[in-house]
Motif scaffolding. Structure first.
Motif, PDB file in Angstrom:
ATOM      1  N   GLN A  11     -56.409   1.460 -16.554  1.00  0.00           N
ATOM      2  CA  GLN A  11     -55.304   2.608 -16.482  1.00  0.00           C
ATOM      3  C   GLN A  11     -54.289   2.307 -17.450  1.00  0.00           C
ATOM      4  O   GLN A  11     -53.490   1.310 -17.373  1.00  0.00           O
ATOM      5  N   TYR A  12     -54.034   3.324 -18.239  1.00  0.00           N
ATOM      6  CA  TYR A  12     -52.993   3.609 -19.337  1.00  0.00           C
ATOM      7  C   TYR A  12     -52.290   4.806 -19.222  1.00  0.00           C
ATOM      8  O   TYR A  12     -52.538   5.720 -18.479  1.00  0.00           O
ATOM      9  N   SER A  13     -51.123   4.921 -19.818  1.00  0.00           N
ATOM     10  CA  SER A  13     -50.397   5.876 -19.702  1.00  0.00           C
ATOM     11  C   SER A  13     -50.857   7.546 -20.016  1.00  0.00           C
ATOM     12  O   SER A  13     -50.634   8.237 -19.467  1.00  0.00           O
ATOM     13  N   ALA A  14     -51.775   7.272 -21.176  1.00  0.00           N
ATOM     14  CA  ALA A  14     -52.342   8.433 -21.710  1.00  0.00           C
ATOM     15  C   ALA A  14     -53.393   8.921 -20.825  1.00  0.00           C
ATOM     16  O   ALA A  14     -53.312  10.071 -20.491  1.00  0.00           O
ATOM     17  N   ASN A  15     -54.376   8.303 -20.319  1.00  0.00           N
ATOM     18  CA  ASN A  15     -55.436   8.447 -19.631  1.00  0.00           C
ATOM     19  C   ASN A  15     -56.214   7.370 -18.966  1.00  0.00           C
ATOM     20  O   ASN A  15     -55.900   6.068 -19.893  1.00  0.00           O
ATOM     21  N   ASP A  16     -56.945   7.300 -18.209  1.00  0.00           N
ATOM     22  CA  ASP A  16     -57.596   6.068 -17.634  1.00  0.00           C
ATOM     23  C   ASP A  16     -58.786   6.080 -18.633  1.00  0.00           C
ATOM     24  O   ASP A  16     -59.189   6.822 -19.424  1.00  0.00           O
ATOM     25  N   VAL A  17     -59.360   4.736 -18.679  1.00  0.00           N
ATOM     26  CA  VAL A  17     -60.664   4.522 -19.612  1.00  0.00           C
ATOM     27  C   VAL A  17     -61.507   3.901 -18.716  1.00  0.00           C
ATOM     28  O   VAL A  17     -61.392   2.881 -17.960  1.00  0.00           O
ATOM     29  N   TYR A  18     -62.930   4.540 -18.598  1.00  0.00           N
ATOM     30  CA  TYR A  18     -63.923   3.778 -17.938  1.00  0.00           C
ATOM     31  C   TYR A  18     -64.512   2.385 -18.726  1.00  0.00           C
ATOM     32  O   TYR A  18     -65.060   2.872 -19.678  1.00  0.00           O
ATOM     33  N   SER A  19     -64.700   1.292 -17.846  1.00  0.00           N
ATOM     34  CA  SER A  19     -65.531   0.192 -18.642  1.00  0.00           C
ATOM     35  C   SER A  19     -66.883   0.091 -18.107  1.00  0.00           C
ATOM     36  O   SER A  19     -67.116  -0.040 -16.725  1.00  0.00           O
ATOM     37  N   ILE A  20     -67.724   0.457 -18.923  1.00  0.00           N
ATOM     38  CA  ILE A  20     -69.297   0.600 -18.455  1.00  0.00           C
ATOM     39  C   ILE A  20     -69.884  -0.824 -18.973  1.00  0.00           C
ATOM     40  O   ILE A  20     -69.929  -0.944 -20.070  1.00  0.00           O
ATOM     41  N   LYS A  21     -70.531  -1.404 -17.862  1.00  0.00           N
ATOM     42  CA  LYS A  21     -71.514  -2.465 -18.287  1.00  0.00           C
ATOM     43  C   LYS A  21     -72.906  -2.176 -18.434  1.00  0.00           C
ATOM     44  O   LYS A  21     -73.515  -1.564 -17.461  1.00  0.00           O
ATOM     45  N   SER A  22     -73.468  -2.330 -19.612  1.00  0.00           N
ATOM     46  CA  SER A  22     -74.993  -1.935 -19.535  1.00  0.00           C
ATOM     47  C   SER A  22     -75.894  -3.078 -19.240  1.00  0.00           C
ATOM     48  O   SER A  22     -75.382  -4.497 -18.833  1.00  0.00           O
ATOM     49  N   GLU A  23     -77.084  -2.610 -19.178  1.00  0.00           N
ATOM     50  CA  GLU A  23     -78.051  -3.869 -18.375  1.00  0.00           C
ATOM     51  C   GLU A  23     -78.165  -5.218 -19.291  1.00  0.00           C
ATOM     52  O   GLU A  23     -78.346  -6.240 -19.048  1.00  0.00           O
ATOM     53  N   ASN A  24     -77.911  -5.016 -20.664  1.00  0.00           N
ATOM     54  CA  ASN A  24     -78.064  -6.117 -21.588  1.00  0.00           C
ATOM     55  C   ASN A  24     -76.751  -6.862 -21.740  1.00  0.00           C
ATOM     56  O   ASN A  24     -76.259  -7.717 -22.553  1.00  0.00           O
ATOM     57  N   GLY A  25     -75.532  -6.396 -21.041  1.00  0.00           N
ATOM     58  CA  GLY A  25     -74.302  -7.168 -20.837  1.00  0.00           C
ATOM     59  C   GLY A  25     -73.033  -6.593 -21.864  1.00  0.00           C
ATOM     60  O   GLY A  25     -72.106  -7.132 -21.650  1.00  0.00           O
ATOM     61  N   LYS A  26     -73.498  -5.620 -22.358  1.00  0.00           N
ATOM     62  CA  LYS A  26     -72.570  -5.005 -23.324  1.00  0.00           C
ATOM     63  C   LYS A  26     -71.546  -4.106 -22.585  1.00  0.00           C
ATOM     64  O   LYS A  26     -72.143  -3.294 -21.848  1.00  0.00           O
ATOM     65  N   THR A  27     -70.397  -4.214 -23.154  1.00  0.00           N
ATOM     66  CA  THR A  27     -69.134  -3.304 -22.331  1.00  0.00           C
ATOM     67  C   THR A  27     -68.899  -2.017 -23.278  1.00  0.00           C
ATOM     68  O   THR A  27     -68.569  -2.352 -24.354  1.00  0.00           O
ATOM     69  N   TYR A  28     -68.963  -1.000 -22.719  1.00  0.00           N
ATOM     70  CA  TYR A  28     -68.519   0.399 -23.424  1.00  0.00           C
ATOM     71  C   TYR A  28     -67.234   0.957 -22.732  1.00  0.00           C
ATOM     72  O   TYR A  28     -67.122   0.904 -21.568  1.00  0.00           O
ATOM     73  N   LEU A  29     -66.582   1.356 -23.593  1.00  0.00           N
ATOM     74  CA  LEU A  29     -65.076   1.861 -23.223  1.00  0.00           C
ATOM     75  C   LEU A  29     -65.169   3.314 -23.336  1.00  0.00           C
ATOM     76  O   LEU A  29     -65.230   3.824 -24.552  1.00  0.00           O
TER      77      LEU A  29
END
Length: 168
Positions: free
Chosen positions: A122-140
């Motif tokens: 949660q940030y002041s401008a907008n929320d950001v989704y943290s997505i974890k892939s099957e190989n362990g990489k995180t995407y924002l």
């Protein structure tokens, strides 16, 4: 399956000598704490009465019936606080509880599986989704309609429309 309890905050520190606690609110409406009559500590089904509430900048100061001294308050530091789902405020059609978003499977617009939503930052401008892939990489991914056109809570599914470089 939706949880019957919703996380509303975290005790982050003591306040004073009479058992008050500083709570970091997990709501964009901290005044909500003034409407709560009782809540729960994590891993407990015991109702705890909310005796007093003060809003201080980005923190909430609570006096709870089960915390009588500074030592009690210290023992409860880092505990999460919960309310019953029935006591949550009513949401607009395009609003979702973070607790319901966590664990949703995320796909791109071509239905390619990306991963699982593991956190909402949660940030002041907008929320950001943290997505974890099957190989362990995180995407924002910014949680705005342009990048997240579909949220299907009933099917625990989110569809994103990432720009080039966002998911690589």
């Amino acid at each position: 399956m939706k949880s019957n309890k919703l996380r509303i905050g975290k005790i982050v520190n003591t306040h004073g000598l009479k058992g008050e606690v500083k709570v970091y609110p997990y709501t964009d409406y901290p005044e909500r704490f003034k409407e709560i009559q009782y809540l729960y500590m994590e891993n407990s089904d015991e109702k705890i009465s909310v005796e007093n509430v003060k809003i201080s900048k980005n923190m909430v100061i609570l006096k709870l019936s089960s915390i009588l001294t500074i030592d009690d308050a210290e023992k409860n530091r880092n505990n999460y606080l919960f309310i019953d789902r029935d006591n949550a405020r009513k949401l607009d059609e395009d609003e979702h509880l973070i607790a319901d978003l966590i664990g949703c499977k995320v796909y791109d617009i071509s239905e390619k599986y990306i991963g699982v939503l593991e956190d909402v930052l949660q940030y002041s401008a907008n929320d950001v989704y943290s997505i974890k892939s099957e190989n362990g990489k995180t995407y924002l991914v910014p949680a705005i309609k342009k990048f997240v056109p579909v949220i299907d809570i009933d099917n625990k599914k989110i569809i994103i429309d990432p720009i080039e470089g966002m998911i690589e």
